[in-house]
Design a protein around this motif. Structure first.
Motif, PDB file in Angstrom:
ATOM      1  N   TYR A  79       0.849  -1.189   0.000  1.00 21.43           N
ATOM      2  CA  TYR A  79       0.000   0.000   0.000  1.00 21.43           C
ATOM      3  C   TYR A  79       0.884   1.238   0.000  1.00 21.43           C
ATOM      4  CZ  TYR A  79      -3.671   3.240   1.603  1.00 21.43           C
ATOM      5  OH  TYR A  79      -4.570   4.273   1.725  1.00 21.43           O
ATOM      6  N   ILE A  80       0.782   2.036  -1.058  1.00 18.81           N
ATOM      7  CA  ILE A  80       1.634   3.216  -1.211  1.00 18.81           C
ATOM      8  C   ILE A  80       0.921   4.445  -0.653  1.00 18.81           C
ATOM      9  CG2 ILE A  80       2.984   4.589  -2.834  1.00 18.81           C
ATOM     10  CD1 ILE A  80       2.555   2.289  -4.881  1.00 18.81           C
ATOM     11  N   ASN A  81       1.428   4.976   0.440  1.00 17.01           N
ATOM     12  CA  ASN A  81       0.864   6.205   1.012  1.00 17.01           C
ATOM     13  C   ASN A  81       1.448   7.403   0.259  1.00 17.01           C
ATOM     14  OD1 ASN A  81       1.383   4.197   3.598  1.00 17.01           O
ATOM     15  ND2 ASN A  81      -0.624   5.169   3.605  1.00 17.01           N
TER      16      ASN A  81
ATOM     17  N   SER B 109      -2.109   2.261  -4.803  1.00 18.68           N
ATOM     18  CA  SER B 109      -1.895   3.682  -4.532  1.00 18.68           C
ATOM     19  C   SER B 109      -3.029   4.304  -3.738  1.00 18.68           C
ATOM     20  CB  SER B 109      -1.732   4.430  -5.857  1.00 18.68           C
ATOM     21  OG  SER B 109      -1.839   5.819  -5.680  1.00 18.68           O
ATOM     22  N   GLU B 110      -2.673   4.978  -2.637  1.00 21.45           N
ATOM     23  CA  GLU B 110      -3.669   5.722  -1.871  1.00 21.45           C
ATOM     24  C   GLU B 110      -4.233   6.870  -2.713  1.00 21.45           C
ATOM     25  OE1 GLU B 110      -4.113   8.344   2.258  1.00 21.45           O
ATOM     26  OE2 GLU B 110      -2.195   7.421   1.735  1.00 21.45           O
TER      27      GLU B 110
ATOM     28  N   GLU C  68     -13.233   6.855  -3.464  1.00 13.86           N
ATOM     29  CA  GLU C  68     -13.522   5.719  -2.597  1.00 13.86           C
ATOM     30  C   GLU C  68     -13.456   6.078  -1.117  1.00 13.86           C
ATOM     31  OE1 GLU C  68     -14.676   2.770  -3.379  1.00 13.86           O
ATOM     32  OE2 GLU C  68     -14.740   3.409  -5.466  1.00 13.86           O
ATOM     33  N   ILE C  69     -12.665   7.080  -0.765  1.00  9.46           N
ATOM     34  CA  ILE C  69     -12.576   7.459   0.647  1.00  9.46           C
ATOM     35  C   ILE C  69     -13.914   8.035   1.108  1.00  9.46           C
ATOM     36  CG2 ILE C  69     -11.402   8.934   2.323  1.00  9.46           C
ATOM     37  CD1 ILE C  69      -8.890   8.702   0.593  1.00  9.46           C
ATOM     38  N   ARG C  70     -14.484   8.916   0.315  1.00  7.34           N
ATOM     39  CA  ARG C  70     -15.799   9.482   0.650  1.00  7.34           C
ATOM     40  C   ARG C  70     -16.875   8.408   0.656  1.00  7.34           C
ATOM     41  NH1 ARG C  70     -15.791  14.414   3.151  1.00  7.34           N
ATOM     42  NH2 ARG C  70     -14.120  15.675   2.257  1.00  7.34           N
TER      43      ARG C  70
ATOM     44  N   ALA D 129      -9.571   7.470   7.714  1.00  9.97           N
ATOM     45  CA  ALA D 129     -10.606   7.376   6.680  1.00  9.97           C
ATOM     46  C   ALA D 129     -10.064   6.692   5.436  1.00  9.97           C
ATOM     47  CB  ALA D 129     -11.123   8.772   6.333  1.00  9.97           C
ATOM     48  N   SER D 130      -8.815   7.003   5.085  1.00  8.01           N
ATOM     49  CA  SER D 130      -8.189   6.337   3.932  1.00  8.01           C
ATOM     50  C   SER D 130      -8.050   4.841   4.184  1.00  8.01           C
ATOM     51  CB  SER D 130      -6.809   6.945   3.658  1.00  8.01           C
ATOM     52  OG  SER D 130      -6.909   8.301   3.311  1.00  8.01           O
ATOM     53  N   ASP D 131      -7.666   4.480   5.406  1.00 12.41           N
ATOM     54  CA  ASP D 131      -7.495   3.057   5.725  1.00 12.41           C
ATOM     55  C   ASP D 131      -8.832   2.320   5.714  1.00 12.41           C
ATOM     56  OD1 ASP D 131      -4.761   3.073   5.915  1.00 12.41           O
ATOM     57  OD2 ASP D 131      -4.733   3.574   8.039  1.00 12.41           O
TER      58      ASP D 131
END
Length: 554
Positions: A165-167, A259-260, A268-270, A315-317
């Motif tokens: 997982y690329i932050n 990729s984040e 997708e985060i929302r 939220a991203s996770d």
């Protein structure tokens, strides 16, 4: 052997109940263990002690009753006895252990593997270091651990997907861009005050030089904000490529580099937050959106969207793990660094809030690595931002030693990694000790070939000639190998393999030093060659799961 013995004991208990020797009732789970003291047998069962309270009889008396109704195939058990407060101890017949020669030979490279994973899809996410600097010595432990966990899960029948997982968005990337931009300004002769909280390693200056060489004339005329964004993108890309090379040289590859930024750009985060809102697990307070993680055992609720509208890393996770399940993975394994320990409960809460079982996500938190040189600590970092990289460790000790040393201890315990010991060619070096056993067996076969002695198929040798205590101990260790593989896979504990290998090599080296393999007796020689060939098969198989080579010469 544990499963067949469990079945035999369960059947004996059922017979006792059917004949009125025991009161009817559910049979407790039958547990078969290997006694710590070999004198107590090859396996032991405590079923009599589990039944005693319900049956109202002494455990030893119950054990005697159960043994009286035990029906076993001929040639399987040499002796069954009652020990201590009521253990049932099983001594396997020598013929059973000797028969393992054929089993190992037939299994070949896949001896010890299993199928209980049943093709279920599992994703293993590991390393996942921010692309803000080279991988350091600590990342090597997570890389080795995650890679071997994936190998083990595949060996027991899972369909495994490795993911990084690329932050690549957020404050750390902005800071990277500004750090490179400031170094670039220094290269142009501009006075710069470099903040303490920026990335300060020498690699930042090297990236700035590379960026200046490739983009200099166009970059310096841009507005600072735009130039910093370009610096960030260029730096993250170069660092990520370096990570990929270091990991490949370490024997670690990934099926997906996720990729984040792509997650964010796709919305997708929302969407993840909206789904949790729809499920009633997100509420508004003081302008921010909060996730009700306390409903799932976390110590406090967690912010998903700040009052300024920015989403949090959490939220991203949430969105990332939602994506994992949506891609069809039935179970997830995350390998995280020690600094993520407090993050585990909230992530488990998020998974449950999304509607997935808590046990479908397993998180391994690895502890710190201390680098030593001949027993003395090696400085891991300085105020100048320098640190010992994984590349430096690889260049000094090599892939095999690095991987093996990272896997010597449980993931949740501190690890001392001694560089000098890892390079030493002696029995003090764990990886050398194991690889030398494999090379030593190969040497025996070369000697046999020079004498015109060929390896016979296991079915053609007189396995009964293997009757020395050392030979039977080796056979028993070979028989334990499938349990070790399955146990390590189920518990996600690769160190069980290194422990087992050390025990097997101890026994092999002891046997080799005390007894000749190539004797004047052709029948005995054939049996002993078959035995050490099986040892070689298991050594190579276990080393393969660890991602370590099995050399034929050393």
């Amino acid at each position: 052997m544990r499963a067949p013995l469990s079945q035999l004991v369960a059947e004996a208990v059922s017979r006792c109940q059917a004949e009125g020797l025991l009161r009817p009732g559910p049979v407790p789970p039958i547990t078969i263990e290997v006694p710590k003291n070999p004198a107590h047998g090859d396996y032991a069962c405590n079923v009599a002690m589990l039944l005693a309270p319900e049956q109202g009889r002494p455990p030893r008396a119950l054990a005697e009753t159960i043994i009286g109704r035990l029906e076993t195939p001929e040639g399987l058990l040499r002796q069954v006895e009652i020990a201590g407060p009521g253990f049932i101890n099983f001594h396997m017949h020598e013929a059973y252990w000797q028969g393992l020669l054929r089993e190992v030979e037939e299994g070949g490279d896949h001896y010890g593997h299993a199928s209980w994973g049943a093709g279920r899809r599992v994703q293993v996410e590991f390393v996942s270091s921010n692309p803000t600097g080279p991988l350091h010595v600590g990342h090597g432990r997570g890389a080795a651990l995650g890679d071997v966990i994936a190998n083990l899960l595949r060996a027991v029948g899972f369909r495994v997907h490795r993911e990084y997982y690329i932050n690549d968005v957020g404050r750390q990337i902005d800071l990277l861009g500004r750090s490179v931009y400031l170094r670039l300004q220094e290269l142009l002769g501009q006075p710069v005050e470099f903040p303490e909280d920026h990335y300060r390693g020498a690699y930042i200056g090297e990236i700035a030089r590379a960026v200046l060489d490739s983009l200099g004339p166009n970059l310096v005329v841009l507005p600072e904000r735009e130039a910093r964004a370009i610096c960030a993108e260029e730096a993250a890309s170069r660092i990520l490529e370096g990570m990929k090379k270091d990991l490949a040289d370490f024997g670690v590859t990934f099926d997906t580099w996720f990729s984040e930024r792509a997650l964010e750009e796709a919305g997708e985060i929302r969407r993840g937050i909206e789904e949790l809102q729809g499920r009633g697990f997100v509420y508004e307070k003081e302008g921010a959106l909060w996730f009700r993680s306390t409903e799932f055992g976390d110590e406090k609720d967690r912010v998903a969207v700040r009052s300024n509208g920015e989403t949090t890393y959490f939220a991203s996770d949430i969105a990332y793990h939602r994506s994992k399940y949506q891609r069809g993975f039935e179970s997830l394994v995350n390998v995280w660094g020690a600094d993520h320990h407090g993050y585990v409960p909230r992530m488990q809460a998020a998974v449950q809030a999304l509607g997935y079982p808590k046990e479908s996500l397993r998180i391994i938190v690895i502890q710190m690595v201390s680098l030593l040189r001949a027993g003395r600590p090696v400085p891991m970092s300085t105020r100048g931002g320098e640190f010992v990289t994984l590349r430096e460790v690889l260049d000094e000790v090599g892939r095999d030693a690095a991987r093996y040393f990272y896997l010597l201890r449980r993931a949740d315990t501190h690890l001392d990694f001694d560089l000098e010991l890892a390079k030493r060619q002696s029995s003090d070096n764990p990886v050398y000790y194991v690889q030398y056993a494999h090379a030593r067996i190969c040497s025996v076969f070369r000697q046999a070939g020079e004498r015109g002695v060929a390896l016979s198929p296991a079915m053609d040798v007189e396995a009964a000639r293997l009757e020395l205590p050392e030979e039977l101990r080796l056979l028993k260790l070979l028989g334990r190998y499938p349990e070790v593989v399955s146990g390590a896979a189920a518990a996600l504990e690769p160190h069980r393999l290194t422990y087992y290998l050390h025990e097997l090599c101890d026994e092999f080296h002891r046997y080799y030093n005390r007894h000749r393999i190539l004797t004047e007796d052709p029948g005995l020689t054939a049996a002993r060659l078959a035995l050490i060939c099986c040892v070689r098969t298991v050594l190579a198989g276990a080393l393969g799961l660890l991602g370590v080579s099995a050399p034929e010469t050393m």
